[in-house]
Scaffold this motif. Structure first.
Motif, short mmCIF file in Angstrom:
data_model
loop_
_atom_site.label_atom_id
_atom_site.label_comp_id
_atom_site.label_asym_id
_atom_site.label_seq_id
_atom_site.Cartn_x
_atom_site.Cartn_y
_atom_site.Cartn_z
N GLY A 83 2.75 12.16 15.32
CA GLY A 83 1.75 11.92 16.36
C GLY A 83 0.98 10.63 16.17
O GLY A 83 -0.13 10.49 16.70
N LEU A 84 1.54 9.67 15.42
CA LEU A 84 0.87 8.39 15.20
C LEU A 84 1.05 7.51 16.44
O LEU A 84 2.17 7.12 16.77
CB LEU A 84 1.47 7.68 13.97
N PRO A 85 -0.03 7.17 17.14
CA PRO A 85 0.12 6.29 18.31
C PRO A 85 0.54 4.88 17.87
O PRO A 85 -0.11 4.26 17.01
CB PRO A 85 -1.29 6.27 18.92
N THR A 86 1.63 4.39 18.42
CA THR A 86 2.13 3.05 18.08
C THR A 86 2.44 2.25 19.34
O THR A 86 2.90 2.81 20.34
CB THR A 86 3.40 3.12 17.21
N THR A 87 2.19 0.96 19.26
CA THR A 87 2.52 0.04 20.35
C THR A 87 3.22 -1.18 19.77
O THR A 87 2.66 -1.87 18.91
CB THR A 87 1.27 -0.42 21.12
N GLY A 88 4.43 -1.45 20.22
CA GLY A 88 5.17 -2.63 19.81
C GLY A 88 5.05 -3.73 20.83
O GLY A 88 5.14 -3.49 22.04
N LEU A 89 4.84 -4.96 20.37
CA LEU A 89 4.64 -6.11 21.25
C LEU A 89 5.74 -7.13 21.02
O LEU A 89 5.87 -7.69 19.92
CB LEU A 89 3.27 -6.74 20.99
N ARG A 90 6.51 -7.37 22.05
CA ARG A 90 7.59 -8.34 21.98
C ARG A 90 7.05 -9.71 22.41
O ARG A 90 6.90 -9.98 23.60
CB ARG A 90 8.76 -7.92 22.87
N SER A 150 8.95 3.83 26.58
CA SER A 150 7.95 4.88 26.36
C SER A 150 8.65 6.13 25.86
O SER A 150 9.86 6.11 25.58
CB SER A 150 7.18 5.18 27.66
N SER A 151 7.91 7.24 25.78
CA SER A 151 8.46 8.43 25.12
C SER A 151 7.57 9.63 25.42
O SER A 151 6.46 9.49 25.94
CB SER A 151 8.51 8.19 23.60
N ARG A 152 8.06 10.79 25.05
CA ARG A 152 7.19 11.97 25.03
C ARG A 152 6.20 11.90 23.88
O ARG A 152 5.25 12.68 23.81
CB ARG A 152 8.04 13.23 24.92
N ALA A 153 6.46 10.98 22.95
CA ALA A 153 5.54 10.73 21.84
C ALA A 153 4.53 9.65 22.28
O ALA A 153 4.75 8.95 23.26
CB ALA A 153 6.31 10.26 20.61
N PRO A 154 3.42 9.49 21.55
CA PRO A 154 2.45 8.43 21.88
C PRO A 154 2.96 7.06 21.44
O PRO A 154 2.55 6.51 20.42
CB PRO A 154 1.20 8.86 21.10
N TYR A 155 3.85 6.49 22.24
CA TYR A 155 4.62 5.31 21.85
C TYR A 155 4.81 4.42 23.07
O TYR A 155 5.12 4.89 24.16
CB TYR A 155 5.99 5.78 21.34
N ARG A 156 4.60 3.10 22.88
CA ARG A 156 4.87 2.14 23.94
C ARG A 156 5.45 0.86 23.34
O ARG A 156 5.17 0.51 22.19
CB ARG A 156 3.59 1.77 24.71
N VAL A 157 6.22 0.16 24.16
CA VAL A 157 6.68 -1.19 23.84
C VAL A 157 6.38 -2.07 25.05
O VAL A 157 6.63 -1.66 26.20
CB VAL A 157 8.19 -1.22 23.52
N TYR A 158 5.83 -3.26 24.80
CA TYR A 158 5.51 -4.20 25.88
C TYR A 158 6.04 -5.59 25.56
O TYR A 158 6.15 -5.97 24.39
CB TYR A 158 3.99 -4.33 26.07
N ASN A 159 6.34 -6.35 26.60
CA ASN A 159 6.53 -7.80 26.49
C ASN A 159 5.17 -8.48 26.62
O ASN A 159 4.35 -8.09 27.44
CB ASN A 159 7.41 -8.33 27.63
N ILE A 160 4.96 -9.52 25.80
CA ILE A 160 3.83 -10.42 26.02
C ILE A 160 4.41 -11.83 26.20
O ILE A 160 4.91 -12.43 25.24
CB ILE A 160 2.81 -10.42 24.87
N THR A 179 -5.02 2.92 23.54
CA THR A 179 -4.18 3.78 22.70
C THR A 179 -3.20 4.57 23.57
O THR A 179 -3.59 5.22 24.53
CB THR A 179 -5.05 4.77 21.91
N PRO A 180 -1.90 4.50 23.24
CA PRO A 180 -0.91 5.18 24.08
C PRO A 180 -0.97 6.69 23.93
O PRO A 180 -1.26 7.22 22.85
CB PRO A 180 0.41 4.62 23.57
N ALA A 181 -0.66 7.36 25.02
CA ALA A 181 -0.49 8.82 25.04
C ALA A 181 0.96 9.11 25.38
O ALA A 181 1.70 8.22 25.83
CB ALA A 181 -1.43 9.44 26.08
#
Length: 335
Positions: free
Chosen positions: A171-178, A251-261, A235-237
């Motif tokens: 359940g660790l909220p993570t966000t990856g930035l490309r 994205s995911s059913r987990a608190p996870y996101r990936v974005y382009n910057i 913070t992602p949900a």
């Protein structure tokens, strides 16, 4: 908040450190100041942060798990931004083990520290390099990224997979930035803008790969930092619309996101060089060369997801950004 920033002596990390301090947070910088490029530039960036109230610093490597655990135990960060990594596509052909040590083993140490430290949100640097052999432009976070063309790209894709696992299991909220080709004052000496500016001012020829025909989504440092800050505060949900029968990598059913910057405005390398020549006031002597192994011909960021979720909007056109860098370079190096 208490925010730990790895790579705090780096280009993006040091600039982000100032932004977070301006926003009123406590910041613990973590960096090993290695010699991948000029350590004195890293130290100069750090020297601008060190006097600021609310800033502390630990000199250590990501792969040093004992130092990592001690930093987390002492500072007890609420949020973490992992920007430290072994960077560079071309260097990954020469020294692949450095990428496994820092980007895989080191990232595992970050994930474990965040998990056991009950961190509220981990934001981490991925890269536009993950798009690899993809040719559909613009690159979108919904696209498959299963065909990396460098070990650096593979290590960043691995970070996204590892982060999702920790988001799912713990359940660790993570966000990856490309990130897409970041440039600007205090930038990295191994990047094209720095290399070209130095060589043109010195009257030396520049190596122009792919005969200057490839395009890059050059993104100014202030726009990058604005995007990092916006995601850190968002913070992602779990994604309520995630469909496991038609999954998206974003994205995911987990608190996870990936974005382009990115800037969402690709510029051909030949035009980029013209802008540098205009800012420097001198023409470049060009050595036209083929595309290097590990490089991709073109990049362009689809930033729709980041705009939708955070309101991100890049504001700096490339001609303005290049001029600001050249002004900084001349002032810093006295040329």
């Amino acid at each position: 908040m208490r925010i730990l920033v790895t790579g705090a002596a780096g280009f993006i990390g040091s600039t982000l450190g100032h932004r977070l301090l301006d926003d009123g947070h406590e910041v613990l910088g973590y960096d090993n100041l290695n010699d991948y490029y000029d350590p004195s530039l890293k130290q100069a960036r750090l020297d601008r942060l060190t006097p600021r109230e609310g800033f502390r610093f630990v000199k250590a490597s990501l792969e040093d798990n004992r130092a990592m655990q001690a930093a987390f135990a002492d500072f007890r960060p609420q949020r973490v931004v992992n920007l430290a990594a072994q960077a560079g596509v071309r260097y990954s052909l020469e020294n692949p083990r450095a990428y496994i040590d820092a980007n895989i083993v080191g990232f595992l140490n970050i994930l474990e520290a965040c998990r056991h430290g009950e961190v509220e949100h981990l934001v981490y640097a991925s890269s536009s390099s993950v798009y690899g052999a993809n040719r559909k432009l613009p690159f979108a976070v919904e696209d498959s990224v299963d065909h990396p063309v460098s070990l650096y790209a593979a290590s960043k894709k691995s970070n996204e997979l590892m982060a999702h696992t920790y988001s799912h299991l713990f359940g660790l909220p993570t966000t990856g930035l490309r990130f897409f080709t970041v440039y600007g004052p205090w930038g990295r000496p191994d990047m094209a803008l720095f290399l070209f500016t130095r060589r043109i001012l010195a009257g030396e020829p520049i190596d122009v790969f792919n005969f200057g025909k490839h395009t890059r989504d050059f993104t100014y440092i202030d726009d990058i930092v604005e995007g990092v800050a916006r995601t850190l505060y968002n913070t992602p949900a779990p994604d309520p619309d995630f469909d496991p029968m038609n999954p998206t990598p974003a994205s995911s059913r987990a608190p996870y996101r990936v974005y382009n910057i990115g800037n969402h405005t690709p510029v051909q390398l030949s035009r980029y060089i013209e802008l540098i020549e205009e800012a420097v006031g001198r023409k470049a002597e060009k050595r036209l060369l083929p595309l290097q192994p590990g490089d991709v011909p073109d990049t362009e960021a689809d930033v729709a997801a980041l705009v939708r979720d955070t309101g991100y909007s890049p504001e700096t056109p490339v001609d303005v950004g290049v001029k600001r860098f050249v002004e900084w370079y001349r002032d810093y190096y006295g040329v």
